[in-house]
Design a protein around this motif. Structure first.
Motif, PDB file in Angstrom:
ATOM      1  N   THR A 168     -34.203  64.842  -5.232  1.00 28.27           N
ATOM      2  CA  THR A 168     -33.851  65.672  -6.382  1.00 28.27           C
ATOM      3  C   THR A 168     -34.396  65.039  -7.660  1.00 28.27           C
ATOM      4  O   THR A 168     -34.258  63.837  -7.890  1.00 28.27           O
ATOM      5  N   GLY A 169     -35.051  65.847  -8.476  1.00 30.93           N
ATOM      6  CA  GLY A 169     -35.625  65.349  -9.716  1.00 30.93           C
ATOM      7  C   GLY A 169     -37.034  64.827  -9.580  1.00 30.93           C
ATOM      8  O   GLY A 169     -37.689  64.517 -10.583  1.00 30.93           O
ATOM      9  N   ARG A 170     -37.535  64.716  -8.360  1.00 27.71           N
ATOM     10  CA  ARG A 170     -38.906  64.234  -8.129  1.00 27.71           C
ATOM     11  C   ARG A 170     -39.863  65.421  -8.113  1.00 27.71           C
ATOM     12  O   ARG A 170     -39.541  66.504  -7.636  1.00 27.71           O
ATOM     13  N   ILE A 171     -41.068  65.201  -8.614  1.00 20.33           N
ATOM     14  CA  ILE A 171     -42.084  66.247  -8.706  1.00 20.33           C
ATOM     15  C   ILE A 171     -43.235  65.894  -7.775  1.00 20.33           C
ATOM     16  O   ILE A 171     -43.797  64.796  -7.846  1.00 20.33           O
ATOM     17  N   VAL A 172     -43.577  66.837  -6.903  1.00 16.28           N
ATOM     18  CA  VAL A 172     -44.522  66.581  -5.815  1.00 16.28           C
ATOM     19  C   VAL A 172     -45.621  67.633  -5.831  1.00 16.28           C
ATOM     20  O   VAL A 172     -45.343  68.826  -6.005  1.00 16.28           O
ATOM     21  N   LEU A 222     -42.466  72.287   2.840  1.00 14.91           N
ATOM     22  CA  LEU A 222     -41.101  72.701   3.179  1.00 14.91           C
ATOM     23  C   LEU A 222     -40.179  71.489   3.300  1.00 14.91           C
ATOM     24  O   LEU A 222     -39.025  71.523   2.855  1.00 14.91           O
ATOM     25  N   ALA A 223     -40.682  70.396   3.884  1.00 17.35           N
ATOM     26  CA  ALA A 223     -39.855  69.200   4.058  1.00 17.35           C
ATOM     27  C   ALA A 223     -39.487  68.585   2.710  1.00 17.35           C
ATOM     28  O   ALA A 223     -38.338  68.155   2.499  1.00 17.35           O
ATOM     29  N   PHE A 224     -40.430  68.545   1.778  1.00 22.87           N
ATOM     30  CA  PHE A 224     -40.122  67.986   0.456  1.00 22.87           C
ATOM     31  C   PHE A 224     -39.180  68.905  -0.319  1.00 22.87           C
ATOM     32  O   PHE A 224     -38.297  68.423  -1.040  1.00 22.87           O
ATOM     33  N   ALA A 225     -39.346  70.206  -0.173  1.00 25.88           N
ATOM     34  CA  ALA A 225     -38.416  71.136  -0.815  1.00 25.88           C
ATOM     35  C   ALA A 225     -37.016  70.973  -0.237  1.00 25.88           C
ATOM     36  O   ALA A 225     -36.013  70.989  -0.968  1.00 25.88           O
ATOM     37  N   ALA A 226     -36.929  70.792   1.085  1.00 25.75           N
ATOM     38  CA  ALA A 226     -35.628  70.601   1.741  1.00 25.75           C
ATOM     39  C   ALA A 226     -34.936  69.334   1.255  1.00 25.75           C
ATOM     40  O   ALA A 226     -33.702  69.243   1.251  1.00 25.75           O
TER      41      ALA A 226
END
Length: 296
Positions: A36-40, A55-59
């Motif tokens: 949460t709070g990280r930008i990828v 999808l995994a990073f969004a999850a």
């Protein structure tokens, strides 16, 4: 020419547990609030490994920018992220080589400075996309990393960089080139707080694999590969989330100083990450997981 890989030295790690599906050590990092709070930024995000990684990073709670050339596929992915996870998402249709600076600008204008850059693009024009693409985007995102004194880059490489395999000379050479570039960039950037990782994403049949093979040899070559293509596409996706958490978070939030010893090196996601971290001091001391020419 059919090829049985039993005749090829696959240079597998010894004494390390092998996985073909996500396993407890990495799934523990794949929780809704770990990023949460990280930008990828995920390149090559419309299909295959790139899609599952987004999808995994969004999850895991990250704000995700997805880049690919196919607008319809990106729109579908963005809708799925919003519906499933409700996390911020930005879809950018374009070529990773067209204007790297503009891509980074769009992401940072929408979300702020990028924390994690994921290079997953891999298609024909292999040297341009597999070598120039990652290096161009890294150059564009580097000022933001330098300003904050930290950043994580994960590039999808391939065991093909170190294997003698027919019909894919351009692909193999491009993966060797980017692997060596990551090693050298780590020497230059680690002291600035920027960590560079190169992963082998496992062995699976994706549509991009066909673009790596020259001429009509793919079917014959694939017949020799088939029994090895058993890894889940979620294995690399969840492994990259775990790596990002370990590299980018404080210790009380899942970070691990040992992961810095893997920066600039190759990691096959089939190799148990917990065991690799336990042996990270040995890896650094013996300078393992780098390309090198074996001499008499």
């Amino acid at each position: 020419m059919s090829m049985d890989l039993d005749s090829v030295d696959l240079n597998l790690s010894t004494g390390i547990t092998q996985h073909h599906e996500p396993y407890p050590f990495i799934t523990a990092f794949n929780k809704p609030t770990t990023l949460t709070g990280r930008i990828v930024l995920v390149t090559g995000a419309s299909r295959g490994i790139g899609r599952n990684t987004a999808l995994a990073f969004a999850a895991a709670g990250a704000s995700v920018a997805v880049l690919a050339r196919t607008a319809a596929d990106l729109a579908t992915l963005a809708s799925e992220i919003k519906e499933k996870y409700g996390t911020p998402v930005l879809a950018i249709t374009g070529d990773v080589l067209a204007n790297p600076g503009s891509i980074i600008y769009q992401v940072e204008e929408k979300f702020g400075k990028i924390d994690v850059l994921l290079h997953i693009s891999a298609y024909w024009r292999v040297f341009e996309v597999n070598v120039k693409g990652p290096l161009s985007l890294l150059h564009a995102v580097l000022p933001g990393f330098q300003k904050r004194g930290k950043g994580t880059v994960i590039t999808v490489g391939s065991s093909a960089a170190d294997l003698p395999l027919p019909f894919q000379s351009s692909y193999d050479a491009s993966k060797a080139a980017v692997q060596k570039a990551i090693q050298i960039l780590d020497m230059e950037l680690r002291e600035l707080g920027v960590l560079n990782f190169l992963i082998q994403p496992g062995t699976m049949a994706t549509h991009l694999g066909r673009g790596a093979v020259i001429g009509g040899g793919f079917g014959e070559l694939l017949s020799g590969y088939a029994k090895y293509m058993i890894d889940s596409i979620d294995l690399p996706a969840q492994s990259m989330v775990a790596l990002a958490v370990l590299a980018g978070n404080e210790k009380d939030k899942g970070g691990d100083e040992r992961v810095k010893r893997l920066s600039g090196r190759y990691w096959d996601v089939s190799d148990d990450l917990e065991q690799i971290l336990e042996k990270s001091a040995e890896i650094a001391e013996r300078d393992l997981y780098h390309l090198r020419i074996r001499k008499l």
